[in-house]
Design a protein around this motif. Structure first.
Motif, mmCIF file in Angstrom:
data_model
loop_
_atom_site.group_PDB
_atom_site.id
_atom_site.type_symbol
_atom_site.label_atom_id
_atom_site.label_comp_id
_atom_site.label_asym_id
_atom_site.label_seq_id
_atom_site.Cartn_x
_atom_site.Cartn_y
_atom_site.Cartn_z
ATOM 1 N N VAL A 1 -6.139 6.369 -2.661
ATOM 2 C CA VAL A 1 -6.412 5.339 -1.594
ATOM 3 C C VAL A 1 -7.482 4.404 -2.029
ATOM 4 N N LEU B 1 0.958 -1.187 -0.026
ATOM 5 C CA LEU B 1 -0.106 -0.201 -0.044
ATOM 6 C C LEU B 1 0.831 1.408 -0.068
ATOM 7 N N ARG C 1 -4.552 4.026 4.875
ATOM 8 C CA ARG C 1 -3.859 2.824 4.265
ATOM 9 C C ARG C 1 -3.373 1.939 5.377
ATOM 10 N N GLU D 1 -6.196 2.036 -4.696
ATOM 11 C CA GLU D 1 -5.342 1.281 -4.128
ATOM 12 C C GLU D 1 -5.928 0.264 -3.298
#
Length: 240
Positions: free
Chosen positions: A186, A135, A155, A189
């Motif tokens: 974010v 991450l 994260r 991800e």
């Protein structure tokens, strides 16, 4: 013949609350199936019952009526001990606010759920480092929450939710407290690692552009769940 079972099934889920002499019906016979590897966006205005639905799906609350099935296991009438074990081993949670433990660094925050589940320290540390590095936090492993930005904290929260390799991820506005640019970064991800690990996910969001990046969309409206499988939102469109 396809014998694949849904990761999550909600069957005729209703939830009502007493407010004085009145009864408030939040969910009215909600049906939903999420298959292995499927990422579903849950949309709807504030107060529509999204958080209530996620809490019921995550065995944090009980429905007034209906059945919750995780991998075909009926869960509505399970005792608290079994529900706790399922939350630990089967489910991962990401909330709008990260809820990290302030006295522990990023690695330790991700190790903790593994240690509680009985994983040895070395294995838990290796898994935590892998998730955090995946991450983009390889340089923040020893930083405590107060030393991290909002996006970095979230994260870490995502890594923590994935630490015990859940089959189902439940996320309630996971980037709602972040600025638009950080939120999208974010969120992408999160979607990437969810797809990479092959788990299922139900993600509540107000952002229709992010909702369009998921496999399909469902909308809570007046206590009912509407399947928006074929609908794509145009920029600036209001899906409420």
């Amino acid at each position: 013949m396809n014998n694949v079972k849904p990761t999550l099934s909600l069957k005729k889920i209703s939830k009502s609350f007493k407010q004085g002499s009145q009864t408030l019906e939040v969910l009215k016979g909600v049906d939903l199936e999420i298959m292995p590897g499927e990422i579903v966006a849950l949309i709807g205005p504030s107060g529509s019952g999204k958080s209530t639905m996620l809490q019921i799906a995550g065995l944090l609350d009980r429905p007034s009526k209906g059945e919750i099935l995780l991998d075909d296991m009926k869960c509505s009438k399970l005792g608290d001990g079994m529900r706790t074990a399922l939350r630990r081993d089967y489910l991962g949670f990401v909330y709008q606010y990260h809820n990290l433990l302030a006295d522990f660094d990023a690695t330790e925050n991700v190790m903790l759920p593994q240690l509680i589940a009985g994983v040895d320290t070395k294995t838990a540390r290796e898994k935590a480092r892998w998730l955090l590095e995946r991450l983009g936090l390889s340089k923040r492993l020893k930083h405590r929450p107060a030393e991290l930005s909002g996006g970095e904290q979230q994260r870490v929260a995502i890594a923590r939710a994935l630490a015990n390799s859940p089959k189902l991820l439940l996320a309630d506005e996971p980037t709602g407290n972040l600025d638009p640019k950080t939120s999208e970064s974010v969120f992408l991800e999160l979607l990437s690692i969810v797809k990479e690990t092959g788990l299922s996910a139900l993600i509540a969001t107000h952002n229709f552009e992010l909702a369009d990046k998921m496999d399909r969309k469902v909308k809570l409206q007046d206590g009912k769940l509407i399947d928006l499988r074929a609908q794509v939102f145009a920029p600036g469109e209001n899906f409420y």
